[in-house]
Scaffold this active site. Structure first.
Site, short mmCIF file in Angstrom:
data_model
loop_
_atom_site.label_atom_id
_atom_site.label_comp_id
_atom_site.label_asym_id
_atom_site.label_seq_id
_atom_site.Cartn_x
_atom_site.Cartn_y
_atom_site.Cartn_z
N VAL A 65 57.43 15.70 47.94
CA VAL A 65 58.10 16.51 46.91
C VAL A 65 58.41 15.71 45.64
O VAL A 65 58.62 16.30 44.58
CB VAL A 65 59.40 17.15 47.44
CG1 VAL A 65 59.11 18.06 48.62
CG2 VAL A 65 60.44 16.09 47.81
N ASN A 91 64.11 21.58 51.92
CA ASN A 91 64.90 20.79 52.85
C ASN A 91 64.72 19.28 52.68
O ASN A 91 65.61 18.50 53.01
CB ASN A 91 64.54 21.18 54.29
CG ASN A 91 65.15 20.24 55.32
OD1 ASN A 91 66.35 20.26 55.56
ND2 ASN A 91 64.31 19.39 55.92
N SER A 143 74.44 19.98 50.24
CA SER A 143 75.31 19.27 51.16
C SER A 143 76.75 19.59 50.80
O SER A 143 77.07 19.84 49.63
CB SER A 143 75.09 17.76 51.06
OG SER A 143 76.11 17.04 51.75
N TYR A 156 74.52 10.19 46.09
CA TYR A 156 73.98 11.27 46.90
C TYR A 156 74.68 12.59 46.56
O TYR A 156 74.03 13.63 46.37
CB TYR A 156 74.16 10.95 48.38
CG TYR A 156 73.71 12.04 49.32
CD1 TYR A 156 72.36 12.28 49.55
CD2 TYR A 156 74.65 12.84 49.99
CE1 TYR A 156 71.94 13.28 50.42
CE2 TYR A 156 74.24 13.84 50.85
CZ TYR A 156 72.89 14.05 51.07
OH TYR A 156 72.50 15.05 51.93
N LYS A 160 73.19 16.30 45.11
CA LYS A 160 73.39 17.57 45.80
C LYS A 160 74.23 18.54 44.97
O LYS A 160 74.05 19.76 45.06
CB LYS A 160 74.02 17.34 47.18
CG LYS A 160 73.09 16.62 48.16
CD LYS A 160 71.79 17.39 48.35
CE LYS A 160 70.92 16.77 49.43
NZ LYS A 160 69.68 17.56 49.68
#
Length: 248
Positions: A65, A91, A143, A156, A160
């Protein structure tokens, strides 16, 4: 519409990125059980094929991706073979935990390339196929950290949070084309990524979860099936937490 029809994906084609293991593989298995023809996507064709071989009618495709050419080739190949794309589950994702002062630039770049750019590129091409058909569901796996934040996960969580913002914007843009865009926001889920959380760290994590347990792949897969199926035909632009009342 009967209860079984509300969750029936017969005749639908679903592409699940990062589906050679963990949450992605679980989502693929449940959607295949609901009647969809699922495409198992990952960077390793042998691993993707091994998963596809366990599911009725499933196909395997190489898909990185973070590489625009790879995304274009995979979705173009799917279109030529299947003729349609009804469900996209973004995902694929990576996580490099670190306190902000210790976060490496290479890790930050990698997470942005995969978690944000990768999801955008896949949704961009999928949206064209779905718009032409005036039907489709895009599910972005975000998330709970993207909504609540968490110490040691600043980079991270940032990626998200971007996925959540992208989801809400895409939903508004795609609604006139009858294409729905929603996000899942899992908390701590029992996968390879959380297998190393042991001892005091595990107890601390569990203490912050209202339901007193980590989630399972099946918990997330069931939520994804809902967002893909007719049961959620009027649901778009939403972020569905699957976190057991996890505290920030």
């Amino acid at each position: 519409m009967s209860a079984s029809e509300l969750f029936d994906l017969t005749g639908k084609t679903a592409l699940i990125t990062g589906s050679t293991r963990g949450i992605g593989a679980g989502i693929a298995a449940l959607m295949a059980d609901a009647g969809a023809t699922v495409w198992i996507a990952g960077r390793d064709l042998d691993r993707a094929q091994a998963v596809a071989d366990t599911l009725k009618g499933a196909q395997a495709v190489v898909l990185d991706v973070s590489d625009a050419a790879s995304v274009k080739a995979a979705i173009s190949g799917l279109r030529k073979q299947a003729g349609q794309l009804d469900v996209l589950v973004n995902n694929a994702g990576i996580m490099h935990p670190a306190m902000i002062a210790m976060t490496r630039e290479d890790d930050l770049d990698a997470m942005m390339q995969t978690n944000i750019k990768g999801a955008f590129l896949c949704a961009q091409l999928a949206s064209r196929l779905m718009s032409a058909k005036k039907s489709g569901s895009i599910i972005n796996v975000a998330s709970i950290m993207g909504a609540q934040g968490a110490a040691g996960f600043s980079a991270y969580a940032a990626t998200k949070a971007a996925v959540i913002g992208m989801t809400r914007a895409m939903a508004k843009e795609m609604a006139p084309h009858n294409v729905r865009v929603n996000a899942l926001a899992p908390g701590f889920i029992e996968t390879d990524l959380t297998a190393d959380i042991e001892g005091d760290a595990r107890e601390s994590a569990l203490a912050g979860i209202g339901m007193g347990r980590f989630g399972t792949v099946a918990d997330v897969a069931a939520a994804a099936l809902f967002l893909a199926a007719p049961a959620s035909a009027y649901v778009t632009g939403q972020v569905l937490g699957v976190d057991g009342a996890m505290q920030a």
